[in-house]
Each structure stands twice: as C-alpha cells, then as structure tokens.
Design a protein around this motif. Structure first.
Motif, PDB file in Angstrom:
ATOM      1  N   LEU A  74      -7.922   8.579  -1.267  1.00 61.68           N
ATOM      2  CA  LEU A  74      -7.339   7.975  -0.064  1.00 61.68           C
ATOM      3  C   LEU A  74      -5.817   7.904  -0.139  1.00 61.68           C
ATOM      4  O   LEU A  74      -5.136   8.109   0.866  1.00 61.68           O
ATOM      5  CB  LEU A  74      -7.941   6.585   0.152  1.00 61.68           C
ATOM      6  N   ASP A  75      -5.274   7.590  -1.301  1.00 65.16           N
ATOM      7  CA  ASP A  75      -3.819   7.653  -1.512  1.00 65.16           C
ATOM      8  C   ASP A  75      -3.502   9.002  -2.138  1.00 65.16           C
ATOM      9  O   ASP A  75      -3.111   9.104  -3.301  1.00 65.16           O
ATOM     10  CB  ASP A  75      -3.343   6.511  -2.428  1.00 65.16           C
ATOM     11  N   GLY A  76      -3.664  10.060  -1.349  1.00 63.16           N
ATOM     12  CA  GLY A  76      -3.693  11.399  -1.920  1.00 63.16           C
ATOM     13  C   GLY A  76      -2.463  12.247  -1.738  1.00 63.16           C
ATOM     14  O   GLY A  76      -2.537  13.479  -1.813  1.00 63.16           O
ATOM     15  N   ASN A 110      -0.566   9.650   3.006  1.00 63.93           N
ATOM     16  CA  ASN A 110      -0.422   8.512   3.918  1.00 63.93           C
ATOM     17  C   ASN A 110       0.750   8.663   4.884  1.00 63.93           C
ATOM     18  O   ASN A 110       1.752   9.310   4.575  1.00 63.93           O
ATOM     19  CB  ASN A 110      -0.224   7.224   3.117  1.00 63.93           C
ATOM     20  N   THR A 111       0.586   8.041   6.037  1.00 59.94           N
ATOM     21  CA  THR A 111       1.705   7.863   6.965  1.00 59.94           C
ATOM     22  C   THR A 111       1.993   6.372   7.146  1.00 59.94           C
ATOM     23  O   THR A 111       3.134   5.951   7.211  1.00 59.94           O
ATOM     24  CB  THR A 111       1.414   8.508   8.336  1.00 59.94           C
ATOM     25  N   SER A 174      -6.307  -0.820  -4.465  1.00 59.71           N
ATOM     26  CA  SER A 174      -5.561  -1.822  -3.714  1.00 59.71           C
ATOM     27  C   SER A 174      -6.022  -1.819  -2.246  1.00 59.71           C
ATOM     28  O   SER A 174      -7.195  -1.997  -1.970  1.00 59.71           O
ATOM     29  CB  SER A 174      -4.061  -1.583  -3.857  1.00 59.71           C
ATOM     30  N   LEU A 175      -5.132  -1.574  -1.287  1.00 59.94           N
ATOM     31  CA  LEU A 175      -5.558  -1.512   0.115  1.00 59.94           C
ATOM     32  C   LEU A 175      -6.536  -0.355   0.345  1.00 59.94           C
ATOM     33  O   LEU A 175      -7.449  -0.459   1.168  1.00 59.94           O
ATOM     34  CB  LEU A 175      -4.349  -1.367   1.037  1.00 59.94           C
ATOM     35  N   ALA A 176      -6.336   0.734  -0.382  1.00 62.21           N
ATOM     36  CA  ALA A 176      -7.301   1.838  -0.293  1.00 62.21           C
ATOM     37  C   ALA A 176      -8.646   1.416  -0.873  1.00 62.21           C
ATOM     38  O   ALA A 176      -9.698   1.905  -0.442  1.00 62.21           O
ATOM     39  CB  ALA A 176      -6.768   3.066  -1.020  1.00 62.21           C
ATOM     40  N   GLY A 177      -8.635   0.493  -1.837  1.00 62.83           N
ATOM     41  CA  GLY A 177      -9.876  -0.074  -2.352  1.00 62.83           C
ATOM     42  C   GLY A 177     -10.565  -0.953  -1.327  1.00 62.83           C
ATOM     43  O   GLY A 177     -11.797  -1.015  -1.256  1.00 62.83           O
TER      44      GLY A 177
END
Length: 293
Positions: A74-76, A110-111, A174-177
């Motif tokens: 996700l944080d890729g 991410n944006t 974190s938020l992606a979690g």
C-alpha cells in the motif's frame, strides 16, 4: 634536447588518449540495475492517475503458462517501501532458499495517504488525544474509494496484464495498516494473506475495533492468514494496545477462518519496524525453506 622534449610531449599525449579511451570503454560497459517497471493507471474511482511500481520475478515470461502470486504494497512508492520489500521477496524466493513461490510485487505510490487510508468519521476530536492537530488531516475519509480502486481497477488490471494466480497478499503499516485491517474486516475476499504492521487503529476512537466482532460474523468470510506486528510499547502504548486487541479479537471471533500470527517486535520503533516485520511475516506464513521440508 629538442627531440627528448618532443618525445615527452608525445608520450604524455598518447597516455592521455589511452586513459580517455579506457574511461570511455568503462563508461560504455556500465549498465543500469533494473528492479522493475513503473506504470500509470488512470483511476475513475479516485479521479486521478496513480503510479504503480511492479517487480516481475527472474525468468518471468508473459508467454509462459506459469502463474505467480501477487504481493500488494500500500505504501509502494520508490521512496516508500517498494524497494526494500521487493528485496525481501527476492531473497526469500531465490532457488537456494525457496521459502515461498516467486511472486509479482505491486507497489502503489501515494498521493495523499491520510485521505486514502482513513474511513469517514463524524469529527476529528479524537486525533488530539493521539498527539495530532486537526489541521494535519485537511482531507480524510476516502478509504471506500481507495478500496473500490483496488477491487475494480488495480487488481483486474494486474491480472489482465501479467501471469497471476489466485493468491494475493497485502502489506500495510501505520495508516496503511488501518486500511489493511478495514479490508480484512469488510472486504476480506480481496486478499488471501494480510500483513498488518503497527496499525493506526486509534482512528475514529478505535471504532473499527469495536465493530470488528460483528463484521467477523459475515457468512461469506473465506479463510485467510493474518500477521499482526506491534512495535516497542514503551514508544507508544496506544499503538501497542490496539495491535494486541486486533489479534485477540480475530482469535476470539473468527478462529476457524482466520489464522493469526501475532508478533511483538520489542526492539523496533514505529519508524523502523516494517522491514523486520515483513521478513517475520513471510517466515510465519511459510515456516520452512526448501532445505527444511
């Protein structure tokens, strides 16, 4: 004396030409290190174009019948987690280790992660308890659109363009979690394996955790495996507590369908835990290498 001087100048000039030629040859022989490819996807769900980084395993050939599992980060982004997680995947899938099958890695750049990874809430009063200012979240609550992007656009795009099999893993920290947990509870059929690291389940005053027992009773929940990592509790007791609560909630309410691996990584803090956690997660999912079987 004049002849000696001319000879010296000639040798100096010849040596310079040789050095330049040698340097040019070395320069010409240099090759870039290619880790993967970068693609662009115009998303209707998100209303913007997203950058996707993709690693294809060694020997990948579109014309082959061999199909590969897909690991989504996700944080890729290249400046986020794509490169070092791809390294972990490549290491574990080398032929002399073979902990798990060679896999395609898809990193989503991410944006605005605070917008995309959080679900809608009536107000932001709770963020101040955690130490944030409300102004830190000028946009939030877009997880529904992001999940729709994953389900309706990104996964079909990857499956159509590459040789993929049914197995899909998602990695979020974190938020992606937080987002990975929301997908697990509300859209769990999107993935088969979930790697959830130090999840920001404080979002919404822990409302997702409170809702979890009810969500886990859905009849169409397929069996999945989940790895949950918590970092040092002395750094942030709340983050530690919510990770423990998620693990216990899954075990108590969905023990038949969810295989849970909980991991307390005491010596890592929030900003450093992800690398060790991802390595531990794959080891938990696939305990033995080819030589240990």
């Amino acid at each position: 004396m004049k002849k000696i001087c001319c000879l010296f100048i000639f040798l100096l000039f010849a040596n310079s030409i040789f050095a330049q030629t040698k340097n040019k040859q070395v320069k010409d022989e240099s090759q870039p290190i290619v880790l993967g490819i970068t693609d662009k996807i115009k998303s209707t769900e998100l209303g913007e174009t997203r950058t996707i980084n993709i690693y294809l395993p060694e020997g990948y050939n579109k014309k082959d019948t061999l199909k590969y599992p897909v690991i989504y980060i996700l944080d890729g982004g290249l400046e986020e987690d794509f490169i070092h997680i791809t390294g972990i995947v490549r290491f574990n899938t080398q032929s002399w280790i073979a902990r798990f099958p060679k896999s395609i890695v898809v990193g989503i750049e991410n944006t605005n992660r605070r917008r995309d990874f959080t679900f809608s809430v009536p107000n932001l009063d709770f963020v101040e308890k955690i130490g944030f200012k409300k102004e830190s979240f000028p946009k939030y609550g877009g997880s529904d659109k992001y999940i729709a992007f994953l389900e309706k656009e990104l996964q079909p795009y990857i499956d159509k363009k590459f040789n993929t099999d049914y197995h899909k893993t998602v990695i979020g920290e974190s938020l992606a979690g937080l987002l990975a947990t929301e997908i697990l509870l509300k859209h769990r059929n999107l993935f088969d394996s979930y790697i959830i690291i130090a999840p920001s389940l404080w979002w919404g005053d822990q409302s997702l955790l409170a809702e979890a027992p009810k969500l886990l009773k859905a009849k169409d929940n397929k069996p999945v495996q989940v790895y949950i990592a918590a970092c040092d509790k002395d750094e942030d007791k709340t983050m530690y507590d919510v990770a423990v609560s998620l693990s216990e909630t899954l075990k108590q309410n969905d023990g038949n369908n969810t295989k849970v691996h909980y991991d307390y990584i005491q010596n890592e803090i929030h900003s450093t835990v992800i690398h060790q956690a991802v390595y531990n997660a794959f080891k938990a999912f696939y305990p033995k290498t080819i030589y240990q079987k």
